[in-house]
Design an enzyme around this catalytic site. Structure first.
Site, short mmCIF file in Angstrom:
data_model
loop_
_atom_site.label_atom_id
_atom_site.label_comp_id
_atom_site.label_asym_id
_atom_site.label_seq_id
_atom_site.Cartn_x
_atom_site.Cartn_y
_atom_site.Cartn_z
N CYS A 113 0.52 -1.01 0.37
CA CYS A 113 0.07 0.56 0.00
C CYS A 113 0.68 0.82 -0.28
O CYS A 113 2.32 1.31 0.27
CB CYS A 113 -0.92 0.26 1.30
N GLY A 145 -0.06 0.36 -4.87
CA GLY A 145 -1.79 -0.50 -4.92
C GLY A 145 -2.45 -0.28 -5.94
O GLY A 145 -2.77 1.15 -6.43
N ASN A 151 0.05 1.10 6.21
CA ASN A 151 0.52 0.78 5.19
C ASN A 151 1.64 -0.94 5.30
O ASN A 151 2.72 -0.44 6.41
CB ASN A 151 2.34 1.33 3.95
N GLY A 152 1.60 -2.05 5.33
CA GLY A 152 2.39 -2.82 6.34
C GLY A 152 1.43 -3.98 6.36
O GLY A 152 0.36 -3.88 5.75
N TYR A 205 12.12 -4.65 -5.77
CA TYR A 205 11.12 -4.80 -6.53
C TYR A 205 9.63 -3.79 -6.30
O TYR A 205 9.18 -2.61 -7.51
CB TYR A 205 10.33 -5.63 -6.02
#
Ligand code: SF4
Length: 491
Positions: A22, A48, A123-124, A263
């Site tokens: 995210c 995302g 985020n996580g 990535y």
């Protein structure tokens, strides 16, 4: 099977990667806050693509917009921005990691608490979220989603502390896993990173307005100044009086996600002091040193394999060519018209540039192998285009284990490297040779002398299978006694 599920399966088949988690973005003290957040989220779209949301505060009330789809499809309409007035706003773009797809799981989450509204974007992944959720449900809490972010909201709401800072700290101290959070109240914007700093979060400044964002590329798009990364375990509180920083956790050795360099992060971002593009080129150079091959041309699997292929080519002295062309207009949710042409999936996205490949010994460079399905199809495509030999070089170690820190990964049994040796994988994807970067090689590429095996400098669990935090929801919940809500009876 729903259309969304089918689309996701097809997407996974055609795009065999770990999927970004995210992206979060927030700004405090600027009249056009929601429009700025929209731009920031647009720059974070790679983190995302399934849905996005923005919450703003206009000095009087909160405004919430959450939509399924790309930022460019949903938030660029002026009518949507007009419904988000105010000089402070936070936003979130998501790929469903925890909780599944659907509007009810789109962030930021917002709730009216006793002391005012609170919005949170995350985020996580909280690795004890389900355990905490079950405890809270037993005490009467009602959840409207299956997202772990709602758990945080509940912990803040139920905390016995008096002011919002202390309540927030009380809540995040009960979390395990990875969290880079941005929150908004009527008076404050709060940002924090988990004590290991697994996911990124940066601080920026736009003409005196503070910004929190997942990556620096989201600052660049609006011409904001990068101030610094938030430190692992740091919480910043932005108000009209300025910014304050506190460290509510016991200090631990950071364990930033090393896969961000391979990535997830955008190559033009600078993460934890390292430019991602530079790191990827160094990864390619290390790969060439560790896995040399006699070949005529180095070809990246675009786009994510490109910087590593450049590094490989420069190190090995083998010419670099764009031997595969990527179609950028294939959406993640492209639904192919029928089972009979599903096998064509990969060609929707990639096509061989025959003139660069025909009759040549080709080194294909990709960032990772997950299930191996895409690699298999790409190798066949390159052979069909007339390659004499195909040698695959992978810019990361074999991916042997799932990620539980906010990345959509297949279960371990589906990871090719969890059930095959390198030679077996080479046979499976039908290459003449296959080579992966070693874990130490990856550490060298990010600027470390070697991995400190007793106490690694990064999270590398998907390669090493050594997880840096407890995984309570998976391993069992014997440590839930530490929850303060339990300790005080959840009253
Ligand atoms: S398990 Fe892998 S992808 Fe997940 S945080 Fe750790 S290094 Fe990153």
């Amino acid at each position: 099977m729903t259309d969304a599920t089918a689309a996701k399966m097809l997407s996974a088949e055609a795009d065999d990667h770990f999927h970004d988690e995210c992206g979060v973005f927030g700004i405090y003290g600027r009249q056009d806050a929601a429009a700025i957040v929209t731009l920031g989220l647009h720059a974070l779209q790679h983190r995302g693509q399934e849905a996005a949301g923005i919450v703003s505060y206009d000095g009087n009330q909160f405004h919430v917009e959450r939509h399924v789809g790309l930022i460019g499809d949903t938030f660029t309409k002026q009518s949507v921005i007009d419904r988000l007035p105010g000089n402070r706003a936070i936003g979130h773009t998501r790929y469903a990691t925890t909780g599944g797809a659907g509007l009810r799981n789109v962030q930021p989450f917002f709730a009216e608490l006793a002391e005012g509204g609170l919005a949170i974007a995350h985020n996580g992944n909280i690795t004890n979220a389900l355990t905490v959720q079950r405890l809270l449900q037993k005490q009467g809490a009602i959840f409207s989603s299956t997202s772990d972010t709602e758990t945080i909201l509940h912990l803040v709401a139920l905390s016995k502390e008096r002011d919002i800072n202390s309540r927030f700290i009380d809540a995040i101290r009960q979390l395990e896993g990875a969290f880079s959070l941005v929150a908004l109240t009527s008076k404050k914007m709060i940002g924090c990173r988990d004590p290991l700093g697994i996911r990124p979060l940066v601080l920026g400044d736009l003409d005196g307005s503070w910004i929190l964002a997942s990556e620096t590329c989201a600052l660049d798009i609006i011409g904001a100044r990068f101030v610094r990364d938030l430190k692992p375990g740091e919480m910043v509180i932005v108000t009209s009086k300025g910014i304050e920083s506190v460290f509510p956790f016991e200090v631990q050795k950071p364990r930033f996600c090393i896969f961000e360099y391979v990535y997830f992060a955008r190559p033009d971002s600078t993460v934890e002091g390292r430019n991602v593009y530079d790191v990827r080129k160094r990864i390619g150079a290390e790969l060439a040193v560790e896995n040399p091959v006699d070949a005529d041309v180095v070809v990246p699997v675009p786009d994510s394999g490109t910087p590593a292929a450049i590094g490989f080519s420069q190190q090995a002295g083998i010419p670099f060519e764009l031997g595969i062309i990527r179609n950028h207009y294939v959406g993640r949710t492209f639904i192919q018209p029928g089972d009979s042409i599903r096998h064509m999936g990969v060609k929707l996205k990639h096509n061989a540039n025959r003139r660069m490949i025909e009759g040549k010994r080709v080194v294909l460079v990709d960032d990772s192998i997950v299930r191996g399905t895409t690699s298999q199809k790409i190798v066949q495509m390159v052979r069909d285009a007339g390659a004499g030999e195909v040698h695959m070089r992978i810019a990361s170690p074999p991916t042997r284990s799932s990620c539980f820190y906010g990345v959509d990964t297949p279960e371990k049994a589906k990871l090719l490297a969890s059930r095959m040796s390198v030679d077996e994988m080479a046979d499976f994807i039908r290459v003449d040779s296959l080579g992966f970067l070693s874990l130490d090689g990856l550490y060298r590429a990010v600027g470390e002398a070697a991995r400190e095996n007793e106490s690694p400098q990064f999270c590398d669990a998907c390669f090493s299978t050594e997880y840096p935090t407890r995984l309570t929801d998976i391993e069992g919940s014997d440590n839930v006694r530490t929850l303060s809500l339990l300790a005080n009876g959840g009253q």
